[in-house]
Scaffold this motif. Structure first.
Motif, short mmCIF file in Angstrom:
data_model
loop_
_atom_site.label_atom_id
_atom_site.label_comp_id
_atom_site.label_asym_id
_atom_site.label_seq_id
_atom_site.Cartn_x
_atom_site.Cartn_y
_atom_site.Cartn_z
N LEU A 5 8.41 -3.26 1.06
CA LEU A 5 8.10 -2.30 2.12
C LEU A 5 6.85 -2.67 2.90
O LEU A 5 6.73 -2.37 4.09
CB LEU A 5 7.96 -0.90 1.53
N THR A 6 5.88 -3.30 2.23
CA THR A 6 4.64 -3.69 2.92
C THR A 6 4.86 -4.84 3.89
O THR A 6 4.07 -5.07 4.79
CB THR A 6 3.56 -4.10 1.90
N ARG A 7 5.94 -5.60 3.66
CA ARG A 7 6.34 -6.69 4.55
C ARG A 7 5.28 -7.79 4.69
O ARG A 7 5.07 -8.36 5.75
CB ARG A 7 6.70 -6.15 5.94
N PHE A 8 4.59 -8.06 3.60
CA PHE A 8 3.67 -9.20 3.59
C PHE A 8 4.50 -10.47 3.71
O PHE A 8 5.50 -10.64 3.03
CB PHE A 8 2.87 -9.24 2.29
N SER A 9 4.07 -11.38 4.56
CA SER A 9 4.80 -12.65 4.71
C SER A 9 4.55 -13.57 3.52
O SER A 9 5.40 -14.38 3.17
CB SER A 9 4.37 -13.35 6.00
N ASN A 10 3.38 -13.43 2.90
CA ASN A 10 3.05 -14.24 1.73
C ASN A 10 3.62 -13.57 0.48
O ASN A 10 3.28 -12.42 0.17
CB ASN A 10 1.53 -14.38 1.60
N PRO A 11 4.49 -14.24 -0.28
CA PRO A 11 5.11 -13.62 -1.46
C PRO A 11 4.10 -13.21 -2.52
O PRO A 11 4.32 -12.23 -3.24
CB PRO A 11 6.07 -14.69 -1.97
N PHE A 12 3.00 -13.95 -2.65
CA PHE A 12 1.98 -13.59 -3.63
C PHE A 12 1.26 -12.31 -3.23
O PHE A 12 0.94 -11.47 -4.07
CB PHE A 12 0.98 -14.74 -3.81
N ALA A 13 1.02 -12.15 -1.93
CA ALA A 13 0.38 -10.92 -1.45
C ALA A 13 1.30 -9.72 -1.67
O ALA A 13 0.86 -8.65 -2.11
CB ALA A 13 0.03 -11.05 0.04
N ALA A 14 2.59 -9.90 -1.35
CA ALA A 14 3.56 -8.82 -1.54
C ALA A 14 3.64 -8.42 -3.00
O ALA A 14 3.66 -7.23 -3.34
CB ALA A 14 4.92 -9.25 -1.02
N ALA A 15 3.69 -9.42 -3.90
CA ALA A 15 3.86 -9.14 -5.32
C ALA A 15 2.60 -8.56 -5.96
O ALA A 15 2.66 -7.56 -6.68
CB ALA A 15 4.28 -10.41 -6.05
N PHE A 16 1.44 -9.18 -5.67
CA PHE A 16 0.22 -8.75 -6.35
C PHE A 16 -0.43 -7.53 -5.70
O PHE A 16 -1.04 -6.72 -6.39
CB PHE A 16 -0.78 -9.91 -6.43
N ILE A 17 -0.30 -7.39 -4.38
CA ILE A 17 -0.91 -6.23 -3.71
C ILE A 17 0.08 -5.06 -3.68
O ILE A 17 -0.24 -3.95 -4.13
CB ILE A 17 -1.35 -6.59 -2.29
N GLY A 18 1.28 -5.32 -3.16
CA GLY A 18 2.25 -4.24 -3.03
C GLY A 18 2.78 -3.76 -4.36
O GLY A 18 2.78 -2.56 -4.65
N ASN A 19 3.23 -4.69 -5.20
CA ASN A 19 3.85 -4.31 -6.47
C ASN A 19 2.83 -4.00 -7.57
O ASN A 19 2.85 -2.92 -8.16
CB ASN A 19 4.79 -5.43 -6.95
N ALA A 20 1.95 -4.98 -7.86
CA ALA A 20 1.05 -4.81 -9.01
C ALA A 20 -0.11 -3.86 -8.71
O ALA A 20 -0.33 -2.90 -9.45
CB ALA A 20 0.51 -6.17 -9.44
N LEU A 21 -0.84 -4.11 -7.62
CA LEU A 21 -2.04 -3.32 -7.35
C LEU A 21 -1.72 -1.89 -6.96
O LEU A 21 -2.19 -0.93 -7.60
CB LEU A 21 -2.87 -3.99 -6.24
N ILE A 22 -0.92 -1.72 -5.90
CA ILE A 22 -0.67 -0.37 -5.35
C ILE A 22 0.28 0.43 -6.22
O ILE A 22 0.04 1.62 -6.49
CB ILE A 22 -0.14 -0.47 -3.91
N THR A 23 1.35 -0.19 -6.68
CA THR A 23 2.38 0.57 -7.40
C THR A 23 2.04 0.76 -8.87
O THR A 23 2.40 1.78 -9.46
CB THR A 23 3.75 -0.14 -7.30
N SER A 24 1.36 -0.20 -9.49
CA SER A 24 1.12 -0.11 -10.93
C SER A 24 -0.34 0.10 -11.31
O SER A 24 -0.69 1.07 -11.98
CB SER A 24 1.64 -1.38 -11.62
N PHE A 25 -1.21 -0.82 -10.87
CA PHE A 25 -2.60 -0.81 -11.34
C PHE A 25 -3.35 0.45 -10.92
O PHE A 25 -3.94 1.15 -11.76
CB PHE A 25 -3.32 -2.06 -10.83
N LEU A 26 -3.35 0.76 -9.63
CA LEU A 26 -4.11 1.92 -9.16
C LEU A 26 -3.60 3.24 -9.74
O LEU A 26 -4.41 4.06 -10.20
CB LEU A 26 -4.10 1.96 -7.62
N PRO A 27 -2.28 3.49 -9.75
CA PRO A 27 -1.81 4.72 -10.40
C PRO A 27 -2.19 4.79 -11.88
O PRO A 27 -2.54 5.86 -12.38
CB PRO A 27 -0.29 4.66 -10.22
N ALA A 28 -2.12 3.65 -12.58
CA ALA A 28 -2.49 3.64 -14.00
C ALA A 28 -3.96 3.98 -14.19
O ALA A 28 -4.33 4.73 -15.11
CB ALA A 28 -2.17 2.28 -14.61
N VAL A 29 -4.82 3.43 -13.33
CA VAL A 29 -6.25 3.72 -13.41
C VAL A 29 -6.53 5.20 -13.17
O VAL A 29 -7.34 5.82 -13.87
CB VAL A 29 -7.03 2.85 -12.40
N VAL A 30 -5.85 5.76 -12.19
CA VAL A 30 -6.03 7.20 -11.88
C VAL A 30 -5.54 8.05 -13.05
O VAL A 30 -6.20 9.02 -13.45
CB VAL A 30 -5.27 7.57 -10.59
#
Length: 487
Positions: A222-247
């Motif tokens: 959904l974030t439409r990052f052109s770089n697959p690493f950015a999409a996976a680590f920012i969109g999937n890991a950071l925003i969807t998993s890491f930040l909610p888990a920290v909260v």
């Protein structure tokens, strides 16, 4: 007298050592069984390595789950019933670690994950599942590993949720009157094969007329990052998993851990430094659970890599193609496929096993979308994902034996009834929510799919309701006992 006491202690020590020795031998026998299965099937046809891959990852999951006493039902029950956050913290740790491994696997194009549609159904399914798992005292994965510890009640849960799913997805008749007309029209418009009778059956119309019309995207997509690493680590890991888990960990700390931590008289309060130290203390409080979370996270991510690699090696998209090439066509869906997620998953393969049994008794389980179109009904001996579930039980048994925690435990009639009833609710919730605490939550949020948090929200709410109901039930039973004594 002293000699008699010393002799008794010596006898007990010998008996304990002998018992431990027997358990170690039994653990090696269980391990040896799975080794023999892998080597024997590989000697028959090297393509069986695909099934063995599922088997050994399941074995790892079973050992890790048992070692960490890892259970989402326990996490929710412990929080709301007794205010203990250990298990909930461990689950959040596992989510963060799994998300990082999954992000890398996704970025390099080795992921087998497919996002679930985003809709209210996830909350409803999670709610029903959450109530059920508190009633049984174990989630889907927890019930499997507790079966490996010798719990007959957990086995009843597994059987109950399995047969409930198999029966539920094939029900039609009067239930068709409860289906919204829009679902029926949408299902009919899909032009599915008539043998599936897509407009006859609540679940078929729910899937074809509602679920398939919902969007299904990971946040990385959904974030439409052109770089697959950015999409996976920012969109999937950071925003969807890491930040909610920290909260969520911060909320757990503030509500259930902070007060006890600050009660320690040796602690000098220094504002945010003390709060951060308390937060970190909570995360590191249970090393055993944290280690289990680490193993689960890494293994779950690696499984996707391995299964994708095997698919590329055999030039297949689904193990059904492999089974067909090996001459095993019985039980394949009309698309020549069987359930093959390629990652840690529970409930669908158990439903397949139950439906296979019902099919042998003359019940047609292939005339619905769930089994007939995609998942199929392969013989359990040839069902790779069911191999994973059996091996999970085996891995748990080995770890329990090595830790002297294995014991055959028969439930009382009341506990057995709760196990069956709770298993029914879990089966219904799993099918409504398109998965369980693993497939619809753990494996989902860690791969960047926001629908997993919807299921988790419903599961937590259902767990809270279940805890409150049990508190009421226990108080009611105690009141009856007191009243009986007064008479």
């Amino acid at each position: 007298m002293g000699d008699v006491t010393n002799n008794s202690v010596s006898v007990q020590a010998i008996e304990t050592a002998a018992g431990e020795g027997h358990n170690i031998l039994r653990a090696y026998l269980v391990l040896g069984f799975f080794v023999v299965v892998s080597l024997w099937t590989f000697s028959i046809d090297t393509r069986y390595i695909y099934l063995s891959a599922y088997l050994w990852f399941g074995f790892i999951y079973g050992m890790a789950l048992q070692y960490g006493r890892f259970c989402m039902a326990s996490a929710i029950r412990d929080l709301f019933a007794v205010g203990v956050p250990r298990m909930a913290v461990g689950i959040m740790i596992a989510i963060v670690l799994f998300s990082l491994v999954s992000a890398y696997v996704t970025a390099v194009g080795k992921s087998t994950f497919h996002a679930s549609p985003i809709g209210l159904y996830s909350v409803i399914g999670g709610l029903v599942f959450g109530v059920g798992m508190v009633f049984t005292g174990g989630c889907a994965s927890g019930s499997l590993y507790k079966t490996g510890e010798g719990s007959i009640a957990a086995l009843l849960v597994v059987l109950s949720l399995s047969f409930t799913q198999a029966i539920f997805v094939d029900l039609g008749g009067w239930l068709n009157h409860l289906v919204p007309a829009a679902w029926t029209v949408s299902a009919a418009a899909k032009n599915l094969p008539a043998v599936l009778t897509p407009t006859d059956g609540w679940y078929d119309q729910f899937v074809a007329g509602y679920i398939w019309d919902l969007p299904a995207k990971t946040l990385g997509e959904l974030t439409r990052f052109s770089n697959p690493f950015a999409a996976a680590f920012i969109g999937n890991a950071l925003i969807t998993s890491f930040l909610p888990a920290v909260v969520i960990l911060a909320l757990i700390y503030a509500r259930w851990y902070r007060k006890g931590y600050l009660r320690d008289k040796s602690i000098v309060y220094r504002g945010w430094r003390t709060e951060f130290a308390g937060y970190w203390s909570m995360i590191t409080a249970s090393r055993r659970t944290a280690v289990a979370g680490l193993i689960l996270g890494v293994a779950a991510g690696m499984q996707m890599w391995v299964m994708q690699g095997l698919q590329q090696h055999f030039d297949i998209l689904n193990v059904g193609e492999l089974l067909k090439a090996m001459g095993h066509t019985s039980g394949l869906s009309i698309q020549d496929t069987v359930f093959d997620p390629g990652y840690f998953y529970i409930t669908t393969q158990e439903a397949q096993g139950a439906a296979w049994v019902l099919d042998k008794f003359g019940v047609n389980e292939m005339d619905n979308i769930f089994f007939g179109l995609d998942n199929g009904l392969p013989n359990p001996v040839l069902n790779p994902v069911l191999w994973m579930s059996f091996a999970l039980i085996g891995g748990s048994a080995v770890m329990a034996l090595l830790n002297n925690e294995f014991k055959l435990k028969w439930p009382s009639a009341e506990i057995a009834l709760w196990a069956v009833f709770g298993g029914i609710l879990m089966g219904l919730g799993a099918r409504i929510g398109l998965g369980c605490n693993i497939g619809a939550f753990f494996a989902t949020v860690t791969n960047g799919d926001p629908s997993g948090w919807l299921f988790g929200l419903g599961m937590t709410a259902g767990g809270y309701i279940g805890v409150k109901f049990f508190n009421w039930w226990i108080e009611r039973q105690m009141a009856k006992e007191v009243a009986g004594l007064e008479l």
